[in-house]
Design a protein around this motif. Structure first.
Motif, mmCIF file in Angstrom:
data_model
loop_
_atom_site.group_PDB
_atom_site.id
_atom_site.type_symbol
_atom_site.label_atom_id
_atom_site.label_comp_id
_atom_site.label_asym_id
_atom_site.label_seq_id
_atom_site.Cartn_x
_atom_site.Cartn_y
_atom_site.Cartn_z
ATOM 1 N N VAL A 1 0.907 -0.902 0.158
ATOM 2 C CA VAL A 1 0.024 -0.077 0.244
ATOM 3 C C VAL A 1 1.173 1.321 0.499
ATOM 4 O O VAL A 1 0.707 2.497 -1.104
ATOM 5 C CB VAL A 1 -1.460 -0.087 1.237
ATOM 6 C CG1 VAL A 1 -1.311 0.984 1.290
ATOM 7 C CG2 VAL A 1 -2.034 -1.388 1.257
ATOM 8 N N ARG A 2 1.890 1.457 1.161
ATOM 9 C CA ARG A 2 3.102 2.392 0.941
ATOM 10 C C ARG A 2 3.462 2.457 -0.364
ATOM 11 O O ARG A 2 3.609 3.823 -0.784
ATOM 12 C CB ARG A 2 4.409 1.964 1.535
ATOM 13 C CG ARG A 2 3.538 2.532 3.424
ATOM 14 C CD ARG A 2 4.775 2.325 3.863
ATOM 15 N NE ARG A 2 4.237 2.639 5.735
ATOM 16 C CZ ARG A 2 4.570 1.465 6.208
ATOM 17 N NH1 ARG A 2 5.764 0.428 6.455
ATOM 18 N NH2 ARG A 2 4.149 1.446 7.601
ATOM 19 N N GLU B 1 3.714 0.773 -9.150
ATOM 20 C CA GLU B 1 2.343 0.228 -10.303
ATOM 21 C C GLU B 1 2.652 -1.142 -9.166
ATOM 22 O O GLU B 1 3.887 -1.675 -9.315
ATOM 23 C CB GLU B 1 2.617 -0.151 -11.475
ATOM 24 C CG GLU B 1 1.641 -0.887 -12.233
ATOM 25 C CD GLU B 1 1.190 -1.026 -14.129
ATOM 26 O OE1 GLU B 1 1.296 -0.922 -13.978
ATOM 27 O OE2 GLU B 1 2.845 -1.378 -13.955
ATOM 28 N N VAL B 2 1.064 -1.303 -8.512
ATOM 29 C CA VAL B 2 1.796 -2.771 -7.924
ATOM 30 C C VAL B 2 0.694 -3.409 -8.336
ATOM 31 O O VAL B 2 -1.006 -3.449 -8.122
ATOM 32 C CB VAL B 2 1.107 -2.432 -6.302
ATOM 33 C CG1 VAL B 2 1.396 -3.929 -5.395
ATOM 34 C CG2 VAL B 2 2.119 -1.670 -5.538
ATOM 35 N N PRO C 1 -3.300 4.535 -5.655
ATOM 36 C CA PRO C 1 -3.763 5.063 -4.424
ATOM 37 C C PRO C 1 -5.001 6.131 -4.887
ATOM 38 O O PRO C 1 -5.171 6.603 -6.209
ATOM 39 C CB PRO C 1 -2.480 6.407 -4.466
ATOM 40 C CG PRO C 1 -2.029 6.241 -5.703
ATOM 41 C CD PRO C 1 -2.337 5.333 -5.936
ATOM 42 N N VAL C 2 -5.569 6.513 -4.017
ATOM 43 C CA VAL C 2 -6.935 7.764 -4.212
ATOM 44 C C VAL C 2 -6.979 8.586 -4.132
ATOM 45 O O VAL C 2 -6.154 9.017 -3.282
ATOM 46 C CB VAL C 2 -7.906 6.780 -3.160
ATOM 47 C CG1 VAL C 2 -9.487 7.893 -3.005
ATOM 48 C CG2 VAL C 2 -8.881 5.021 -2.981
ATOM 49 N N ARG C 3 -7.185 9.543 -4.667
ATOM 50 C CA ARG C 3 -7.314 10.903 -5.011
ATOM 51 C C ARG C 3 -8.306 11.673 -4.614
ATOM 52 O O ARG C 3 -9.630 10.968 -5.559
ATOM 53 C CB ARG C 3 -6.248 11.418 -6.195
ATOM 54 C CG ARG C 3 -5.615 9.834 -6.724
ATOM 55 C CD ARG C 3 -4.037 11.386 -5.700
ATOM 56 N NE ARG C 3 -2.979 10.495 -6.330
ATOM 57 C CZ ARG C 3 -1.598 9.917 -5.854
ATOM 58 N NH1 ARG C 3 -1.936 10.500 -3.848
ATOM 59 N NH2 ARG C 3 -0.703 9.570 -6.271
ATOM 60 N N ILE C 4 -8.315 12.286 -3.185
ATOM 61 C CA ILE C 4 -9.687 12.632 -3.358
ATOM 62 C C ILE C 4 -9.225 14.092 -3.553
ATOM 63 O O ILE C 4 -8.665 15.045 -2.516
ATOM 64 C CB ILE C 4 -10.064 12.663 -1.341
ATOM 65 C CG1 ILE C 4 -10.575 11.376 -1.580
ATOM 66 C CG2 ILE C 4 -11.485 13.755 -1.817
ATOM 67 C CD1 ILE C 4 -11.326 10.936 -0.408
#
Length: 85
Positions: A16-17, A24-25, A39-42
């Motif tokens: 996650v980090r 890219e995972v 990642p979630v970008r808000i």
């Protein structure tokens, strides 16, 4: 980075980090790509950010004032001269 789901179970925090950092995972199952971690970008506008900050400040202030003062919580152990009784 590609890794099997089985291997990823023990390394989820690190994966996650890395995804948050932009790597890219991709998790695979039976050698085939199954999932990609992103990642979630808000994005909040200025008004929404201000509302979130004000709510956090209000919650912190409510918690801080609802508790007794810790600086005086042990005063019953000491006499007027400041020495233990």
């Amino acid at each position: 980075m590609r890794m099997s789901v089985t291997e990823a179970k023990g390394q989820l925090t690190e994966l996650v980090r890395r995804a948050e950092a932009g790597d890219e995972v991709i998790l695979t199952r039976h050698g085939q790509a199954a999932v990609r971690l992103v990642p979630v970008r808000i994005r909040l506008d200025a008004k929404a950010r201000r509302a979130v900050l004000e709510a956090a400040r209000a919650a912190g202030a409510a918690k801080a004032s609802a508790r007794p003062n810790a600086a005086r919580s042990q005063d019953f152990l000491y006499g007027d001269d400041g020495l233990p009784e």
